[in-house]
Design an enzyme around this catalytic site. Structure first.
Site, short mmCIF file in Angstrom:
data_model
loop_
_atom_site.label_atom_id
_atom_site.label_comp_id
_atom_site.label_asym_id
_atom_site.label_seq_id
_atom_site.Cartn_x
_atom_site.Cartn_y
_atom_site.Cartn_z
NE ARG A 160 -3.66 -2.40 0.08
CZ ARG A 160 -3.28 -3.56 -0.47
NH1 ARG A 160 -2.14 -3.63 -1.14
NH2 ARG A 160 -4.04 -4.62 -0.38
CB SER A 239 -9.49 -1.33 3.82
OG SER A 239 -10.01 -2.55 3.34
CD GLU A 343 -5.88 0.99 2.29
OE1 GLU A 343 -6.23 0.79 1.11
OE2 GLU A 343 -5.87 0.08 3.14
#
Length: 351
Positions: A160, A239, A343
């Site tokens: 990520r 998420s 995130e």
């Protein structure tokens, strides 16, 4: 280019949250994108680049500067090589690759947002990451004042994360190039156990591309991870927290906390994450810390379908969302000694 002043930004995000931008410019060509970036830099104005708005949390006060909405279009598919303009809708691009019989991104179906955002976050789900298929990223380098082409290695992809995320003020992604696989209409080998189970096969098997895509879409929809204007469980950024990656020593300490809190027989999720590191599940941590599906009584709550999604129930403010996120972070830290990391990108907001 379309230019608006005191322009609402909430409608451009999947959270539907945040205040206005002083100035909003919509660019439909690479040249317009570059011109808008150069103008903002020349004026010394803060610049916020917006694609699909699916990984973005904007503060209630909005953005005091120029918001640049990238709405470029362009798809070139030659053999197994795919090039996407940054503004292309990612879900549509995945559908095209499946229709063309090409494997590599089929398990990334249903992820909202634009193609240009995928390398920034190294978007991944259900056993695939874009870093496995991206060959080059074409971007405008604000520091050098020119368009550059970065190889996969130069993008510095990790979980990520990427060079673009690590230096967000430098690059504006214009186009992304992928190398896909012609496996005779079959998917890439399935890496994610849940997907394999849903398809009735073993991890490592290949299945028809359309079956892989449809299965992932169903799995995502069951977790509120496919956009639906009528379903508040999808008014989210997907998420909200990344899965923690722990050193061996930190994982051992975490494991001890789990046994102490939940009992000797409880084993937390664990996945190899490189030499001396283990990844665990943020969703599991949130649930076991007491924040179950649907948690909350205000306008921002945990999704009723998945503990990893924080949602706007329709009347929330960004501060409502952040208050819930802070409560979750504190609860998980108190329970297990792990600090969750958001995130989505925060603009005028923070935990």
């Amino acid at each position: 280019m379309l230019e608006l002043h005191d322009a609402p930004l909430a409608p451009l995000t999947t959270f539907r949250l945040g205040g206005p931008a002083t100035r909003l410019v919509t660019a439909t060509t690479d040249a317009e994108v570059i011109a808008a970036v150069r103008a903002a830099d020349a004026d010394g104005a803060p610049l916020l680049v917006i694609g699909g708005g699916s990984n973005l949390v904007i503060g209630d006060k909005g953005f005091d500067g120029t918001a640049l909405r990238i709405a470029t279009r362009g798809v070139e598919l030659t053999g197994t090589r795919l090039e996407l303009a940054a503004g292309e809708v990612w879900t549509d691009a995945v559908a095209r690759t499946v229709e063309a019989g090409l494997a590599g991104v089929e398990c990334l179906a249903g992820i909202p947002g634009s193609a240009g955002a995928t390398p920034i976050q190294n978007v991944g789900a259900y056993g695939q990451e874009v870093s496995s298929t991206i060959t080059e990223v074409i971007a405008y380098d604000r520091q050098a004042g020119e368009t550059v082409t970065l190889s996969n290695a130069e993008c510095a992809f990790s979980y990520r994360h990427s060079r673009f995320k690590g230096d967000p003020e430098r690059y504006v992604v214009l186009r992304v190039r992928f190398e896909l696989e012609d496996a005779g209409g079959l998917s890439a080998p399935l890496k994610y156990a849940e997907t394999a189970r849903a398809l009735g096969v073993e991890a490592g098997d290949r299945v028809p591309l359309a079956a892989a895509r449809e299965t992932v879409l169903k799995l995502r929809a069951g977790k509120g991870m496919v956009l639906d204007a009528e379903d508040h469980d999808t008014w989210s950024a997907g998420s909200f927290f990344t899965n923690p990656i722990l050193t061996d020593a930190d994982f051992a300490a975490f494991h001890a906390r789990v046994r102490e809190r939940l009992g000797e027989g409880v084993e937390p999720p664990s996945y190899p994450a490189g030499d001396g590191h283990t990844k665990t599940s943020a969703a599991w941590l949130i649930d076991k810390a007491g924040f179950t599906k649907g948690y909350g009584s205000g306008p921002a709550r945990i999704s009723t379908k998945h503990t990893l999604a924080l949602t706007n129930r329709g009347e929330a403010t960004t501060e409502d969302l952040l208050a819930l996120a802070r409560e979750v972070v504190a609860g998980v830290r108190d329970a297990f000694g792990i600090t969750l990391v958001n995130e989505p990108v925060m603009v005028g907001a923070g935990l």
